[in-house]
Design a protein around this motif. Structure first.
Motif, PDB file in Angstrom:
ATOM      1  N   ARG A 108       0.826  -1.202   0.000  1.00 20.40           N
ATOM      2  CA  ARG A 108       0.000   0.000   0.000  1.00 20.40           C
ATOM      3  C   ARG A 108       0.869   1.264   0.000  1.00 20.40           C
ATOM      4  NH1 ARG A 108      -5.754   0.389   2.830  1.00 20.40           N
ATOM      5  NH2 ARG A 108      -6.255  -0.985   1.135  1.00 20.40           N
ATOM      6  N   ALA A 154       2.317   1.813  -3.453  1.00 15.75           N
ATOM      7  CA  ALA A 154       1.351   2.397  -4.391  1.00 15.75           C
ATOM      8  C   ALA A 154       1.195   3.899  -4.155  1.00 15.75           C
ATOM      9  CB  ALA A 154       0.008   1.690  -4.265  1.00 15.75           C
ATOM     10  N   VAL A 155       1.151   4.309  -2.905  1.00 13.98           N
ATOM     11  CA  VAL A 155       1.035   5.738  -2.587  1.00 13.98           C
ATOM     12  C   VAL A 155       2.308   6.475  -3.009  1.00 13.98           C
ATOM     13  CG1 VAL A 155       0.838   7.407  -0.689  1.00 13.98           C
ATOM     14  CG2 VAL A 155      -0.648   5.395  -0.757  1.00 13.98           C
ATOM     15  N   SER A 159      -2.059   3.893  -9.873  1.00  9.80           N
ATOM     16  CA  SER A 159      -1.436   3.513  -8.598  1.00  9.80           C
ATOM     17  C   SER A 159      -2.422   3.678  -7.448  1.00  9.80           C
ATOM     18  CB  SER A 159      -0.194   4.360  -8.323  1.00  9.80           C
ATOM     19  OG  SER A 159       0.809   4.080  -9.249  1.00  9.80           O
ATOM     20  N   ARG A 219      -5.062   0.974  -7.345  1.00 13.33           N
ATOM     21  CA  ARG A 219      -4.548  -0.271  -6.763  1.00 13.33           C
ATOM     22  C   ARG A 219      -4.621  -0.242  -5.245  1.00 13.33           C
ATOM     23  NH1 ARG A 219       0.803  -0.466 -10.138  1.00 13.33           N
ATOM     24  NH2 ARG A 219      -0.094  -0.781 -12.177  1.00 13.33           N
ATOM     25  N   THR A 220      -4.456   0.954  -4.663  1.00 13.32           N
ATOM     26  CA  THR A 220      -4.486   1.069  -3.202  1.00 13.32           C
ATOM     27  C   THR A 220      -5.891   0.886  -2.664  1.00 13.32           C
ATOM     28  OG1 THR A 220      -3.373   3.129  -3.769  1.00 13.32           O
ATOM     29  CG2 THR A 220      -3.155   2.405  -1.564  1.00 13.32           C
ATOM     30  N   SER A 221      -6.862   1.336  -3.419  1.00 16.04           N
ATOM     31  CA  SER A 221      -8.238   1.250  -2.920  1.00 16.04           C
ATOM     32  C   SER A 221      -8.831  -0.142  -3.040  1.00 16.04           C
ATOM     33  CB  SER A 221      -9.117   2.261  -3.661  1.00 16.04           C
ATOM     34  OG  SER A 221      -9.169   1.949  -5.029  1.00 16.04           O
TER      35      SER A 221
END
Length: 160
Positions: A82, A85-86, A154, A157-159
């Motif tokens: 995570r 991705a951030v 990106s 993908r985190t959500s």
């Protein structure tokens, strides 16, 4: 929108490849004309120098979208999913901001080159500067859009 951006990146990369082939043909012609007739093409060095700049940015968008740009993998491999991705999204936003700033700063030099009829090259061969500068600035804007697309991907993908 994302599909359009990927398609545009592919077309620009293809155009960049075509420019490389044309440069190679120009260089071959220059060498043959120099050796066979003693009459080289006067603008070879200038055209190839300009083309190298254009090719770089014609192909950068596709390289970015396909994850072919250099990355600090030593650092990135140590980040959890995570956070990675951030961090990637933030880096892409910074990349977009950089290229938008470059394009914004290029406006005045483009206008000045247009007003003053600035050119690249020598008296033997001249290339008008403003179209080249404008093309690079437009490519910078497109590259910024690609960076923003990568940032959005990106974050998506985190959500998940």
């Amino acid at each position: 929108m994302e599909r359009f951006i990927h398609r545009a990146a592919g077309l620009l990369a293809d155009a960049g490849s075509l420019v490389v082939y044309l440069c190679a043909a120009l260089i071959v012609y220059d060498v043959v004309a120099r050796l066979a007739f003693g009459q080289p093409f006067a603008g070879t060095a200038d055209l190839v120098a300009i083309a190298l700049v254009l090719v770089t940015f014609l192909q950068a968008m596709k390289a970015l979208l396909r994850d072919r740009l250099l990355q600090m993998t030593l650092l990135l491999n140590k980040l959890p999913g995570r956070l990675l991705a951030v961090a990637m999204a933030a880096a892409n936003v910074v990349g977009a901001a950089l290229f938008l700033c470059l394009a914004a700063f290029a406006v005045e030099p483009i206008l000045q080159a247009y007003r003053t009829h600035e050119f690249f090259g020598t008296d033997a061969f001249r290339v008008t500067a403003w179209p080249v500068r404008l093309a690079v600035a437009v490519l910078w804007c497109l590259l910024a859009i690609a960076f923003l697309t990568k940032a959005r991907t990106s974050l998506q993908r985190t959500s998940r």
